[in-house]
Design an enzyme around this catalytic site. Structure first.
Site, PDB file in Angstrom:
ATOM      1  N   ARG A  91       0.852  -1.206   0.000  1.00  0.00           N
ATOM      2  CA  ARG A  91       0.000   0.000   0.000  1.00  0.00           C
ATOM      3  C   ARG A  91       0.883   1.251   0.000  1.00  0.00           C
ATOM      4  O   ARG A  91       0.493   2.286  -0.528  1.00  0.00           O
ATOM      5  CB  ARG A  91      -0.962   0.006   1.195  1.00  0.00           C
ATOM      6  CG  ARG A  91      -1.679   1.348   1.364  1.00  0.00           C
ATOM      7  CD  ARG A  91      -3.040   1.301   2.049  1.00  0.00           C
ATOM      8  NE  ARG A  91      -3.114   0.457   3.199  1.00  0.00           N
ATOM      9  CZ  ARG A  91      -2.596   0.755   4.418  1.00  0.00           C
ATOM     10  NH1 ARG A  91      -1.949   1.880   4.619  1.00  0.00           N
ATOM     11  NH2 ARG A  91      -2.722  -0.103   5.401  1.00  0.00           N
ATOM     12  N   TYR A 114     -11.313  19.289 -15.644  1.00  0.00           N
ATOM     13  CA  TYR A 114     -11.896  17.968 -15.922  1.00  0.00           C
ATOM     14  C   TYR A 114     -13.141  17.758 -15.044  1.00  0.00           C
ATOM     15  O   TYR A 114     -13.160  18.201 -13.887  1.00  0.00           O
ATOM     16  CB  TYR A 114     -10.826  16.912 -15.631  1.00  0.00           C
ATOM     17  CG  TYR A 114     -11.321  15.496 -15.756  1.00  0.00           C
ATOM     18  CD1 TYR A 114     -11.516  14.901 -17.003  1.00  0.00           C
ATOM     19  CD2 TYR A 114     -11.607  14.731 -14.627  1.00  0.00           C
ATOM     20  CE1 TYR A 114     -11.973  13.610 -17.117  1.00  0.00           C
ATOM     21  CE2 TYR A 114     -12.062  13.432 -14.737  1.00  0.00           C
ATOM     22  CZ  TYR A 114     -12.251  12.880 -15.987  1.00  0.00           C
ATOM     23  OH  TYR A 114     -12.705  11.593 -16.083  1.00  0.00           O
ATOM     24  N   ASP A 134      -2.765  20.203 -13.851  1.00  0.00           N
ATOM     25  CA  ASP A 134      -3.122  18.922 -14.475  1.00  0.00           C
ATOM     26  C   ASP A 134      -2.552  18.932 -15.893  1.00  0.00           C
ATOM     27  O   ASP A 134      -2.999  19.708 -16.745  1.00  0.00           O
ATOM     28  CB  ASP A 134      -4.649  18.764 -14.479  1.00  0.00           C
ATOM     29  CG  ASP A 134      -5.112  17.417 -15.064  1.00  0.00           C
ATOM     30  OD1 ASP A 134      -4.349  16.812 -15.841  1.00  0.00           O
ATOM     31  OD2 ASP A 134      -6.246  17.000 -14.753  1.00  0.00           O
ATOM     32  N   LYS A 175      -4.505   7.980 -19.573  1.00  0.00           N
ATOM     33  CA  LYS A 175      -4.638   8.565 -20.911  1.00  0.00           C
ATOM     34  C   LYS A 175      -3.339   8.405 -21.704  1.00  0.00           C
ATOM     35  O   LYS A 175      -2.925   7.305 -21.937  1.00  0.00           O
ATOM     36  CB  LYS A 175      -5.060  10.029 -20.787  1.00  0.00           C
ATOM     37  CG  LYS A 175      -6.212  10.262 -19.793  1.00  0.00           C
ATOM     38  CD  LYS A 175      -7.533   9.691 -20.262  1.00  0.00           C
ATOM     39  CE  LYS A 175      -8.643   9.760 -19.221  1.00  0.00           C
ATOM     40  NZ  LYS A 175      -8.861  11.059 -18.615  1.00  0.00           N
TER      41      LYS A 175
HETATM   42  C1  LIG Z   1      -9.319  11.470 -17.419  1.00  0.00           C
HETATM   43  C2  LIG Z   1      -8.813  12.679 -16.785  1.00  0.00           C
HETATM   44  C3  LIG Z   1      -8.713  12.774 -15.389  1.00  0.00           C
HETATM   45  C4  LIG Z   1      -9.161  11.663 -14.474  1.00  0.00           C
HETATM   46  O1  LIG Z   1      -8.398  10.511 -14.635  1.00  0.00           O
HETATM   47  P1  LIG Z   1      -8.919   9.018 -14.298  1.00  0.00           P
HETATM   48  O2  LIG Z   1      -7.721   8.188 -14.546  1.00  0.00           O
HETATM   49  O3  LIG Z   1     -10.087   8.749 -15.200  1.00  0.00           O
HETATM   50  O4  LIG Z   1      -9.345   9.029 -12.864  1.00  0.00           O
HETATM   51  C5  LIG Z   1      -8.206  13.947 -14.860  1.00  0.00           C
HETATM   52  N1  LIG Z   1      -7.830  14.987 -15.641  1.00  0.00           N
HETATM   53  C6  LIG Z   1      -7.930  14.933 -16.977  1.00  0.00           C
HETATM   54  C7  LIG Z   1      -7.498  16.113 -17.785  1.00  0.00           C
HETATM   55  C8  LIG Z   1      -8.421  13.788 -17.600  1.00  0.00           C
HETATM   56  O5  LIG Z   1      -8.517  13.742 -18.936  1.00  0.00           O
END
Ligand SMILES: *Cc1c(COP(=O)(O)O)cnc(C)c1O
Length: 394
Positions: free
Chosen positions: A60, A113, A185, A210
């Site tokens: 963890r 997001y 982000d 992504k």
């Molecule tokens: C998809 C996404 C997230 C969230 O990510 P997950 O892996 O789905 O929890 C956060 N920020 C952006 C810009 C995203 O495209």
């Protein structure tokens, strides 16, 4: 600065965090599917447990497959440390909850997001955190709100789904004058196209689900930045438990080895598709930071090395045309998510922004006939002829 930090990104994406030789001479990072790690030497065990010696105790907290991934992103983004999470939203929520406490104030842009947006409008106010959301490209307003005092400034660029660009350098400077922590982000850009730490960010967060993993087959999240801040986030995550699985870490490590190749191709494909669409008679608007007509093209040129694989466009024929076009596309998954080797398309009206009313979408500048397009690594001629066929019949 270590040797690997002086190398090009294409080299560090392959080698950073993975320069060692493994058991039996293995040349890929093994998947350590072990919950716990045993010791015969009691002094060694206790030293590792007390943090006096490197090593692993319990998965963890840390794991020998997960750590190389954290090191890889740390080197690629130029951070001092990094930590990992089960999903991108875990990275974002753990980061925000680590630093924001009752009576603190946070400034964020409106176009974050969807999940991040929920934290700002629903969860943080419940904890008595004062949340100020600003128009994403009104930098004067963001500056003014930051100057009123805040604990944390939260940015995302390019944004979803209209690819707005935020001036990281300018806003980070104002935030630092206030002693605020700057979080960015960087999911859409990846360290190949944009390195927010070089522009002044303290912490960069990712959905590794992504582009970083890039194959739509595992989920993960990462946070990278200043050592003392990352240590605090790591401590919070150790206890709250949104840990990345070693198998997922392995898949992201594997995906990241081709990151530069994929991103270069996706940058090219998105640019060609955006140029093609912006000349098409049935297309209304095209949103892509690489187009000179884009509102913040100049900032994008300044702070990015490439404009990314994401674009969006609206159709003059409205949502009926969207419904006709999408099923005709052969080389595009009609699905949520983005950043994969295969092209992915979807309308924000029924995917990422389904919870908003038509009026709220209009206020956010999201046309009802908008299609988000995540360019894959296919040949751009095939992607364009696929669109050409579809557009002819809608
Ligand atoms: C998809 C996404 C997230 C969230 O990510 P997950 O892996 O789905 O929890 C956060 N920020 C952006 C810009 C995203 O495209």
């Amino acid at each position: 600065m270590s040797e690997i930090d002086k190398k090009h990104k294409g080299t560090s994406s392959v080698w950073a965090g993975e320069l060692g030789v493994y058991d039996q001479g293995a040349i890929t990072t093994p998947i350590f599917n072990s919950v716990t790690f045993g010791y015969e030497d009691m002094d060694e065990w206790f030293d590792v447990a007390l943090g006096k010696k490197p090593g692993h105790i319990y998965s963890r907290n840390t794991n020998p497959t997960v750590r190389p991934l954290e090191e890889k992103i740390m080197h690629m983004d130029g951070g001092e440390d990094a930590t990992s999470f089960s999903t991108g939203m875990a990275a974002i929520s753990n980061t925000l909850f680590t630093f924001l406490h009752p009576n603190d104030r946070v400034v964020a842009i409106k176009d974050t997001y969807g999940g991040s947006n929920k934290i700002f409008i629903e969860f943080l106010p419940q904890m008595n955190v004062d949340v100020q959301m600003c128009d994403t490209t009104d930098f004067d307003q963001i500056e003014a709100e930051v100057k009123k005092g805040c604990k944390l400034l939260y940015l995302e660029t390019p944004t979803n789904p209209t690819l707005k660009i935020v001036d990281i350098k300018r806003l980070a400077k104002v935030a630092h004058d206030q002693g605020a922590i700057v979080v960015v982000d960087n999911t859409f850009a990846t360290p190949i196209n944009q390195r927010p730490i070089e522009l002044g960010a303290d912490i960069v967060v990712y959905s590794a689900t992504k582009f970083l993993n890039g194959h739509s087959d595992v989920m993960g999240g990462l946070a990278v930045g200043k050592k003392d801040l990352i240590q605090q986030i790591f401590h919070y995550r150790e206890i709250t438990g949104a840990t990345l699985h070693p198998w997922s870490a392995y898949m992201i490590l594997r995906g990241m080895k081709t990151l530069e190749l994929r991103i270069q191709r996706q940058n090219e494909n998105a640019m060609k598709v955006a140029e093609y669409l912006s000349k098409h008679e049935k297309v209304d608007q095209v949103f892509y930071p690489g187009l000179e007509t884009h509102l913040n093209h100049n900032i994008a040129k300044e702070q990015m090395d490439g404009f990314g694989g994401m674009l969006s466009f609206s159709l003059k024929g409205g949502f009926d045309s969207v419904k006709k076009l999408l099923p005709q596309l052969k080389f595009a998954h009609k699905a949520a998510s983005l950043g994969s080797v295969g092209t992915l398309v979807g309308p924000p009206k029924t995917t990422s922004h389904v919870e908003l009313t038509a009026e709220e979408r209009a206020n956010a500048g999201i046309p009802e006939s908008l299609i988000r397009y995540s360019a894959g690594i296919e040949n751009s001629e095939d992607l364009i002829s696929d669109l050409e066929n579809g557009l002819a019949n809608c």
